[in-house]
Design an enzyme around this catalytic site. Structure first.
Site, PDB file in Angstrom:
ATOM      1  N   VAL A 229      50.737  22.556  -2.014  1.00 51.96           N
ATOM      2  CA  VAL A 229      50.153  23.202  -3.193  1.00 51.96           C
ATOM      3  C   VAL A 229      48.837  23.827  -2.749  1.00 51.96           C
ATOM      4  O   VAL A 229      47.948  23.136  -2.252  1.00 51.96           O
ATOM      5  CB  VAL A 229      49.890  22.183  -4.320  1.00 51.96           C
TER       6      VAL A 229
ATOM      7  N   GLY B 217      44.047   7.505  -5.026  1.00 50.91           N
ATOM      8  CA  GLY B 217      42.823   6.832  -4.608  1.00 50.91           C
ATOM      9  C   GLY B 217      41.546   7.560  -5.000  1.00 50.91           C
ATOM     10  O   GLY B 217      40.463   6.973  -4.905  1.00 50.91           O
TER      11      GLY B 217
ATOM     12  N   HIS C 267      40.140   4.541   4.697  1.00 51.76           N
ATOM     13  CA  HIS C 267      40.214   4.272   3.255  1.00 51.76           C
ATOM     14  C   HIS C 267      39.390   5.251   2.423  1.00 51.76           C
ATOM     15  O   HIS C 267      38.470   4.841   1.724  1.00 51.76           O
ATOM     16  CB  HIS C 267      39.708   2.849   2.961  1.00 51.76           C
TER      17      HIS C 267
ATOM     18  N   ASN D 133      41.432  -3.591   1.489  1.00 53.45           N
ATOM     19  CA  ASN D 133      42.298  -2.428   1.733  1.00 53.45           C
ATOM     20  C   ASN D 133      42.857  -1.957   0.396  1.00 53.45           C
ATOM     21  O   ASN D 133      43.290  -2.765  -0.414  1.00 53.45           O
ATOM     22  CB  ASN D 133      43.449  -2.807   2.657  1.00 53.45           C
TER      23      ASN D 133
ATOM     24  N   GLY E  59      50.268   7.730   3.029  1.00 59.89           N
ATOM     25  CA  GLY E  59      49.628   6.733   3.886  1.00 59.89           C
ATOM     26  C   GLY E  59      50.524   5.554   4.219  1.00 59.89           C
ATOM     27  O   GLY E  59      50.302   4.868   5.224  1.00 59.89           O
TER      28      GLY E  59
ATOM     29  N   PHE F 208      45.510   0.093  -0.957  1.00 58.74           N
ATOM     30  CA  PHE F 208      46.719   0.669  -1.561  1.00 58.74           C
ATOM     31  C   PHE F 208      47.318  -0.174  -2.683  1.00 58.74           C
ATOM     32  O   PHE F 208      47.936   0.373  -3.602  1.00 58.74           O
ATOM     33  CB  PHE F 208      47.757   1.104  -0.516  1.00 58.74           C
TER      34      PHE F 208
ATOM     35  N   TYR G 144      51.006   6.522  -2.718  1.00 61.51           N
ATOM     36  CA  TYR G 144      51.159   5.400  -3.666  1.00 61.51           C
ATOM     37  C   TYR G 144      51.101   5.844  -5.129  1.00 61.51           C
ATOM     38  O   TYR G 144      51.996   5.538  -5.924  1.00 61.51           O
ATOM     39  CB  TYR G 144      50.109   4.329  -3.387  1.00 61.51           C
ATOM     40  N   GLY G 145      50.027   6.568  -5.482  1.00 59.21           N
ATOM     41  CA  GLY G 145      49.878   6.987  -6.875  1.00 59.21           C
ATOM     42  C   GLY G 145      51.042   7.856  -7.310  1.00 59.21           C
ATOM     43  O   GLY G 145      51.603   7.694  -8.413  1.00 59.21           O
TER      44      GLY G 145
ATOM     45  N   GLU H  38      38.893  -7.589   9.085  1.00 60.76           N
ATOM     46  CA  GLU H  38      40.246  -7.876   9.534  1.00 60.76           C
ATOM     47  C   GLU H  38      40.327  -7.889  11.045  1.00 60.76           C
ATOM     48  O   GLU H  38      39.735  -7.051  11.715  1.00 60.76           O
ATOM     49  CB  GLU H  38      41.197  -6.835   8.967  1.00 60.76           C
TER      50      GLU H  38
ATOM     51  N   GLU I 292      55.414  17.749  -1.455  1.00 58.18           N
ATOM     52  CA  GLU I 292      54.791  17.023  -0.335  1.00 58.18           C
ATOM     53  C   GLU I 292      54.617  17.976   0.846  1.00 58.18           C
ATOM     54  O   GLU I 292      55.585  18.570   1.305  1.00 58.18           O
ATOM     55  CB  GLU I 292      55.657  15.821   0.050  1.00 58.18           C
TER      56      GLU I 292
ATOM     57  N   MET J  58      48.527  -3.834   5.080  1.00 57.48           N
ATOM     58  CA  MET J  58      47.798  -4.968   4.474  1.00 57.48           C
ATOM     59  C   MET J  58      47.649  -4.744   2.980  1.00 57.48           C
ATOM     60  O   MET J  58      47.247  -3.661   2.545  1.00 57.48           O
ATOM     61  CB  MET J  58      46.422  -5.120   5.118  1.00 57.48           C
TER      62      MET J  58
HETATM   63  P1  FDA Z   1      48.109   9.156   0.106  1.00 63.93           P
HETATM   64  O1  FDA Z   1      47.094   9.664   1.044  1.00 63.93           O
HETATM   65  O2  FDA Z   1      48.901   7.971   0.480  1.00 63.93           O
HETATM   66  O3  FDA Z   1      49.164  10.317  -0.195  1.00 63.93           O
HETATM   67  C1  FDA Z   1      48.806  11.634  -0.455  1.00 63.93           C
HETATM   68  C2  FDA Z   1      49.963  12.540  -0.080  1.00 63.93           C
HETATM   69  O4  FDA Z   1      49.722  13.839  -0.595  1.00 63.93           O
HETATM   70  C3  FDA Z   1      50.144  12.694   1.431  1.00 63.93           C
HETATM   71  O5  FDA Z   1      51.491  12.459   1.754  1.00 63.93           O
HETATM   72  C4  FDA Z   1      49.740  14.139   1.692  1.00 63.93           C
HETATM   73  O6  FDA Z   1      50.461  14.739   2.756  1.00 63.93           O
HETATM   74  C5  FDA Z   1      50.063  14.818   0.367  1.00 63.93           C
HETATM   75  N1  FDA Z   1      49.251  16.005   0.083  1.00 63.93           N
HETATM   76  C6  FDA Z   1      47.909  16.137   0.184  1.00 63.93           C
HETATM   77  N2  FDA Z   1      47.508  17.350  -0.225  1.00 63.93           N
HETATM   78  C7  FDA Z   1      48.629  18.018  -0.611  1.00 63.93           C
HETATM   79  C8  FDA Z   1      48.868  19.327  -1.124  1.00 63.93           C
HETATM   80  N3  FDA Z   1      47.881  20.202  -1.340  1.00 63.93           N
HETATM   81  N4  FDA Z   1      50.157  19.702  -1.380  1.00 63.93           N
HETATM   82  C9  FDA Z   1      51.174  18.820  -1.152  1.00 63.93           C
HETATM   83  N5  FDA Z   1      51.002  17.566  -0.679  1.00 63.93           N
HETATM   84  C10 FDA Z   1      49.749  17.173  -0.409  1.00 63.93           C
HETATM   85  N6  FDA Z   1      45.415   0.702   3.061  1.00 63.93           N
HETATM   86  C11 FDA Z   1      45.758  -0.563   2.761  1.00 63.93           C
HETATM   87  O7  FDA Z   1      45.706  -0.949   1.595  1.00 63.93           O
HETATM   88  N7  FDA Z   1      46.167  -1.409   3.756  1.00 63.93           N
HETATM   89  C12 FDA Z   1      46.202  -1.040   5.070  1.00 63.93           C
HETATM   90  O8  FDA Z   1      46.579  -1.825   5.942  1.00 63.93           O
HETATM   91  C13 FDA Z   1      45.814   0.295   5.391  1.00 63.93           C
HETATM   92  N8  FDA Z   1      45.784   0.722   6.676  1.00 63.93           N
HETATM   93  C14 FDA Z   1      45.589   2.076   6.945  1.00 63.93           C
HETATM   94  C15 FDA Z   1      45.746   2.558   8.248  1.00 63.93           C
HETATM   95  C16 FDA Z   1      45.654   3.922   8.482  1.00 63.93           C
HETATM   96  C17 FDA Z   1      45.806   4.445   9.886  1.00 63.93           C
HETATM   97  C18 FDA Z   1      45.415   4.825   7.421  1.00 63.93           C
HETATM   98  C19 FDA Z   1      45.338   6.308   7.640  1.00 63.93           C
HETATM   99  C20 FDA Z   1      45.262   4.337   6.135  1.00 63.93           C
HETATM  100  C21 FDA Z   1      45.334   2.973   5.886  1.00 63.93           C
HETATM  101  N9  FDA Z   1      45.212   2.480   4.604  1.00 63.93           N
HETATM  102  C22 FDA Z   1      45.477   1.165   4.339  1.00 63.93           C
HETATM  103  C23 FDA Z   1      44.839   3.358   3.483  1.00 63.93           C
HETATM  104  C24 FDA Z   1      46.014   3.712   2.579  1.00 63.93           C
HETATM  105  O9  FDA Z   1      47.100   4.179   3.341  1.00 63.93           O
HETATM  106  C25 FDA Z   1      45.529   4.759   1.570  1.00 63.93           C
HETATM  107  O10 FDA Z   1      44.490   4.189   0.818  1.00 63.93           O
HETATM  108  C26 FDA Z   1      46.632   5.204   0.639  1.00 63.93           C
HETATM  109  O11 FDA Z   1      47.714   5.768   1.345  1.00 63.93           O
HETATM  110  C27 FDA Z   1      46.100   6.214  -0.376  1.00 63.93           C
HETATM  111  O12 FDA Z   1      47.097   6.438  -1.343  1.00 63.93           O
HETATM  112  P2  FDA Z   1      47.073   7.724  -2.257  1.00 63.93           P
HETATM  113  O13 FDA Z   1      48.132   7.582  -3.284  1.00 63.93           O
HETATM  114  O14 FDA Z   1      45.673   7.937  -2.721  1.00 63.93           O
HETATM  115  O15 FDA Z   1      47.396   8.987  -1.304  1.00 63.93           O
END
Ligand code: FDA
Length: 500
Positions: free
Chosen positions: A246, A469, A441, A479, A111, A481, A15-16, A356, A35, A118
């Site tokens: 990375v 995050g 989360h 939740n 994610g 995101f 997301y970010g 939920e 990625e 949600m």
């Molecule tokens: P996010 O984790 O999305 O992305 C990080 C990316 O960086 C990943 O693609 C990863 O592979 C990559 N990466 C990491 N290290 C790296 C490196 N060294 N080099 C290159 N790439 C790298 N939230 C919500 O709001 N509603 C919901 O319904 C749900 N449900 C849910 C279910 C499940 C099963 C999970 C696992 C998570 C959720 N979440 C959720 C949480 C939500 O998905 C989560 O909070 C966000 O994806 C976090 O977003 P970020 O931008 O922080 O990073």
């Protein structure tokens, strides 16, 4: 310089990162996204991109020999998880630390590929408590609505919710919660609810009604690759390098130099090299970003990084639990994987919880009601750097989950008492009624206003930003995101005028 150089790098595609890359691209700044996961667009032999939770194969897990589903057993039997054969760059990862397993998505979209979609907006008072230095007026007036619009957040048609067999499980849980005197609410989502209705009528291929979610949705879900990332690439300024991790960050004069490793989908290293950039945006998620910064600080590559990096980590008070219903309160064999109803006990002064109602889409009657509760657990963990294994380690004591369990217990004890029902003991292993040793989360590690300034600029270095995050201090009450997206929009809007 003798090595490849780009003006801006965004690490990760969650997301970010997706927000940041789009806004950089729109501003005409050449940007490379890195990625570690795959681009999920190529169908497998079954014609589908993703596999379902009921029939997982190698595509399900990130380099694992067996699936690691959150519900480990059913009727105490080890029937949930499957052997996977040769490890592969699958879409869901579970990173295990002492006392806490963290689920994360791997692939273009982070994610958004694996989550339940949600998208609730946090309660304003709690948002202000967690992020006191952020202008809440501006967030609630401008950035939350922008994030909702960009992500395609929509709500279920109440008439459909009341009559569809696919949400009988939600209606049963809702009825029992209301009988116990609790308030219930519906939760907006990025899954297209109109698509869901057409699925039910068999006018389109099924996804939410075919057990798809944890290992990806083939249809219906508006994941980041369909909105922010598509738009970012569409600017012509943003490129995405996949299966590229990375490993390390260092500084050379005014630039950052990243050490990269590219693998094939089976894990064989196919390239190692370096990439230079002027502006570095970290969006690798709470675990990924914190690990990169800890490694840079602890190996002396970026020695002036602040002590606050690694602090303020939390699982958003996540707890899972399940109840057993009376025989007449059957929950139905067809269950939408997309949750849309919650029990809202957030205003309880001692045990706040937002629970939920989750599906148990196993295709047969279970009489079980499953829940993911989000609580206001004030405990925080700390991430530190483990030099021996060259990776981050989370310090989280088993007792630190207790406040979350107590909040969930207060809610569900009352429902069970009022309705004459009980907990299920067979789903989480060891006869446990509550599972607070894993989370969906992960939040924090580079907290806004502590490890960074009030807009995500990392303290101690120029042109280094955190966008994900890890900025949120361990808890946001719903939740996360939508909040991550809205904050990223707010922060990049502040940085853009300062970029070349
Ligand atoms: P996010 O984790 O999305 O992305 C990080 C990316 O960086 C990943 O693609 C990863 O592979 C990559 N990466 C990491 N290290 C790296 C490196 N060294 N080099 C290159 N790439 C790298 N939230 C919500 O709001 N509603 C919901 O319904 C749900 N449900 C849910 C279910 C499940 C099963 C999970 C696992 C998570 C959720 N979440 C959720 C949480 C939500 O998905 C989560 O909070 C966000 O994806 C976090 O977003 P970020 O931008 O922080 O990073």
């Amino acid at each position: 310089r003798g090595r490849e150089f780009v003006p801006a790098v965004v690490v990760g595609t969650g997301y970010g990162s997706a927000v940041t890359a789009l806004r950089l691209g729109e501003a005409g700044i050449a940007t490379t996204m890195l990625e570690m996961g795959q681009l999920w667009t190529k169908p497998g032999r079954d014609g589908k991109v993703f596999c379902s939770t009921l029939n997982p194969d190698h595509r399900s897990m990130w380099f694992a020999r067996r699936t690691e589903a959150p519900l480990s057993t059913f009727l105490w039997l080890d029937v949930v998880n499957r052997d996977l054969g040769r490890p592969y760059a699958g879409v869901l990862d579970r990173v295990d630390f002492d006392n806490m397993g963290v689920y994360v998505g791997r692939g273009v979209g982070g994610g958004s590929l694996v989550n339940g979609g949600m998208a609730p907006t946090p309660e304003r008072a709690y948002f202000e408590r967690m992020l006191p230095r952020v202008d809440a007026d501006q967030m609630y007036r401008r950035y939350f609505p922008l994030a909702r619009r960009m992500l395609g957040v929509n709500s279920i048609d109440p008439r459909y919710l009341e009559k569809t067999p696919a949400y009988r499980y939600a209606r049963v849980s809702r009825k029992l919660a209301q009988q116990a005197g609790f308030r219930t609410t519906t939760i907006p989502n990025v899954y297209d609810f109109r698509y869901l209705q057409r699925e039910e009528r068999r006018q389109v291929p099924r996804s939410a009604l075919a057990g798809e979610v944890l290992y990806g949705n083939n249809h219906g879900k508006q994941s980041l690759d369909k909105n922010y990332l598509a738009d970012a690439v569409g600017t012509g300024k943003v490129t995405i390098r996949t299966l590229t991790k990375v490993l390390a960050i260092r500084r050379e004069r005014d630039d950052y130099v990243l050490t990269l490793e590219r693998i094939d989908p089976w894990g064989k290293v196919v390239w190692r090299g370096e990439l230079g950039c002027r502006h570095l945006f970290l969006g690798a998620g709470s675990l990924g970003t914190t690990e990169l910064l800890l490694r840079a600080r602890e190996t002396g590559a970026l020695p002036n990084l602040p002590a606050a990096i690694g602090r303020g980590w939390g699982p958003n008070g996540n707890v899972m639990t399940a109840r057993a219903n009376h025989l007449w309160d059957w929950t139905g064999p067809l269950q939408s994987t997309i949750p849309t109803v919650a029990v809202d006990n957030w205003h309880d002064p001692i045990h706040p919880a937002f629970a939920e109602i989750a599906p148990l889409p196993v295709g047969l009657e279970t009489w079980a009601s499953l829940y993911l509760a989000i609580t206001a657990n004030p405990e925080r963990g700390r991430m530190v750097f483990d030099h021996v294994h060259n990776k981050a380690k989370l310090l989280w004591g088993s007792g630190q989950s207790n406040p979350a369990i107590q909040s969930a217990k207060a809610l569900f004890d009352k429902i069970n008492r009022s309705t004459g029902t009980t907990y299920r003991h067979d789903l989480f292993g060891n006869n446990e009624r509550f599972a607070a040793d894993f989370c969906y989360h992960p939040l924090g590690g580079c907290v806004l206003g502590q490890a960074t300034d009030n807009h995500g600029r990392v303290k101690g270095y120029r042109n280094l930003y955190v966008t994900d995050g890890s900025l949120i201090p361990g808890s946001i009450g719903v939740n996360p995101f939508l909040t991550i997206t809205a904050l990223a929009e707010r922060n990049i809007a502040r940085h853009l005028p300062t970029l070349p």
